[in-house]
Motif scaffolding. Structure first.
Motif, short mmCIF file in Angstrom:
data_model
loop_
_atom_site.label_atom_id
_atom_site.label_comp_id
_atom_site.label_asym_id
_atom_site.label_seq_id
_atom_site.Cartn_x
_atom_site.Cartn_y
_atom_site.Cartn_z
N UNK A 187 0.65 -1.27 0.14
CA UNK A 187 -0.09 0.18 0.04
C UNK A 187 0.85 1.22 -0.12
N UNK A 188 2.06 1.25 0.83
CA UNK A 188 2.98 2.19 0.92
C UNK A 188 3.54 2.35 -0.34
N UNK A 189 3.98 1.37 -1.06
CA UNK A 189 4.68 1.53 -2.47
C UNK A 189 3.96 2.15 -3.24
N UNK A 221 -3.46 13.72 15.94
CA UNK A 221 -2.73 13.08 14.65
C UNK A 221 -1.27 13.26 14.96
N UNK A 222 -0.70 14.28 15.21
CA UNK A 222 0.58 14.21 15.68
C UNK A 222 1.18 13.51 16.68
N UNK A 223 0.22 13.26 17.73
CA UNK A 223 0.50 12.19 18.69
C UNK A 223 0.71 10.99 18.46
N UNK A 224 -0.30 10.26 17.63
CA UNK A 224 -0.25 9.09 16.87
C UNK A 224 0.68 8.84 16.25
N UNK A 225 1.25 9.78 15.43
CA UNK A 225 2.48 9.88 14.74
C UNK A 225 3.90 9.44 15.62
N UNK A 243 8.52 5.49 2.88
CA UNK A 243 7.38 6.68 2.53
C UNK A 243 6.57 6.78 4.14
N UNK A 244 6.38 5.67 4.59
CA UNK A 244 5.78 5.58 5.64
C UNK A 244 6.40 6.17 6.90
N UNK A 245 7.47 6.19 7.02
CA UNK A 245 8.53 6.85 8.03
C UNK A 245 8.48 8.32 7.88
N UNK A 246 8.64 8.87 6.58
CA UNK A 246 8.85 10.18 6.23
C UNK A 246 7.41 10.87 6.50
N UNK A 247 6.45 10.18 6.21
CA UNK A 247 4.89 10.59 6.41
C UNK A 247 4.96 10.97 7.99
N UNK A 291 1.62 5.47 12.51
CA UNK A 291 2.67 6.25 11.74
C UNK A 291 2.08 7.19 10.75
N UNK A 292 0.77 6.75 10.14
CA UNK A 292 0.08 7.51 9.34
C UNK A 292 -0.89 8.54 9.95
N UNK A 293 -1.02 8.59 11.35
CA UNK A 293 -1.97 9.55 12.01
C UNK A 293 -3.15 8.63 12.70
N UNK A 294 -3.29 7.45 12.48
CA UNK A 294 -4.43 6.81 13.38
C UNK A 294 -5.76 7.19 12.83
#
Length: 309
Positions: A187-189, A221-225, A243-247, A291-294
């Protein structure tokens, strides 16, 4: 069906809603989103005494894979022997023996469970008298049908089996974690390929492109990340693609994100939430979702998409 992910359903004693709420007389049970109504788990009942209108059947069978589908996500569910026993006990303790439905839709009267037991020894159990082929740990129920209309439908073969309905908690089996990781990476790809195509388009057009961006997402959202980053570090950053880590870092730092990114975020979270299990903080499904904000990111993204067309 055999290679699908397996999710074990169980009863969380801290959740008052968990447990079997009713047993349904069915021909072809419907699949409902908010409770378990098991079509492939249907077991034909037997008429024990036609004069007294008594039938017997299996309410639950342990460790039997049952196919389920939630939108595009296909999987099997199972119940352990312990869960089957607990379900049978709570059903009686909650006085649900008069709660009988027809085809998982209509609550009926005059149909009651009058006997209930869990098979201890498959060879010696009295369910053998009725040819049920019950395995150890199966939940057997005997029902009395005093309702004239329902009994006529039973005689006419309108109802052929029993099926439970109720609320259960779930957990993904350990054996499917590698499959989850591969699916999340796929999915991230898609997200990475999309971003590359967007950048390529901007470069080839050789024009200044101003993309509207947003940074008003909730603090949750930030706290989830941040939580996702923290959990990922504890497992040596093995979860999520770059990609997920950067997001995640982008959201943790409250950086602005474009509408197209918001759309991609919503798409990812909608598909990845099936793998989210808050009780397993080492699972990649849980970590990647955070990582994507939950969940809060999904809700915010959905509202932004609706507000901006």
């Amino acid at each position: 069906m055999e290679d699908l992910p397996i999710i074990e359903l169980f009863i969380d004693e801290e959740k008052s809603e968990d447990g079997v709420q009713a047993i349904s007389l069915v021909e072809y049970p419907a699949i409902q989103e908010n409770f378990v109504a098991l079509s492939s788990h249907k077991v034909e009942f037997k008429t024990v005494n036609e004069e007294k209108r008594i039938i017997v059947g299996l309410a639950l069978v342990p460790n039997k894979k049952i196919y389920r589908r939630n939108k595009n996500y296909e999987y099997n569910i199972i119940f352990s022997e312990d869960t089957v026993r607990k379900a049978s006990e709570l059903y009686l303790k909650s006085l649900k023996n008069n709660s009988t439905t027809l085809e998982h839709q209509e609550l009926t009267t005059g149909v009651s469970v009058i006997e209930s037991w869990v098979v201890e020894d498959a060879t010696m159990d009295k369910s053998n008298l009725y040819g049920l082929n019950a395995v150890k740990g199966a939940w057997v129920v005997t029902m009395k049908v005093d309702n004239d209309e329902v009994w006529q439908d039973v005689k006419d073969k309108k109802y052929l089996g029993l099926s439970i309905e109720g609320m259960f908690s779930d957990k993904q089996e350990e054996l499917s974690k590698e499959d989850i990781l591969l699916e999340l990476e796929a999915i991230e790809q898609e997200e990475a390929e999309y971003l590359l195509s967007e950048i390529k388009g901007i470069i080839e057009n050789k024009t200044d492109v101003e993309l509207k961006s947003f940074s008003d997402y909730p603090e949750s959202v930030s706290n989830n990340a941040k939580r996702g980053i923290e959990l990922n570090e504890k497992v040596n950053n093995r979860c999520a693609t770059q990609v997920g880590k950067v997001r995640a870092q982008q959201l943790a730092d409250r950086k602005p994100i474009t509408m197209e990114t918001i759309k991609r975020m919503y798409s990812y979270l909608s598909r990845a939430e099936a793998y989210y299990n808050p009780s397993d903080t080492e699972a990649c499904g849980t970590i990647s979702y955070l990582l994507w904000g939950g969940k809060s990111a999904k809700s915010w993204a959905e509202s932004k998409i609706k507000a901006n067309g």
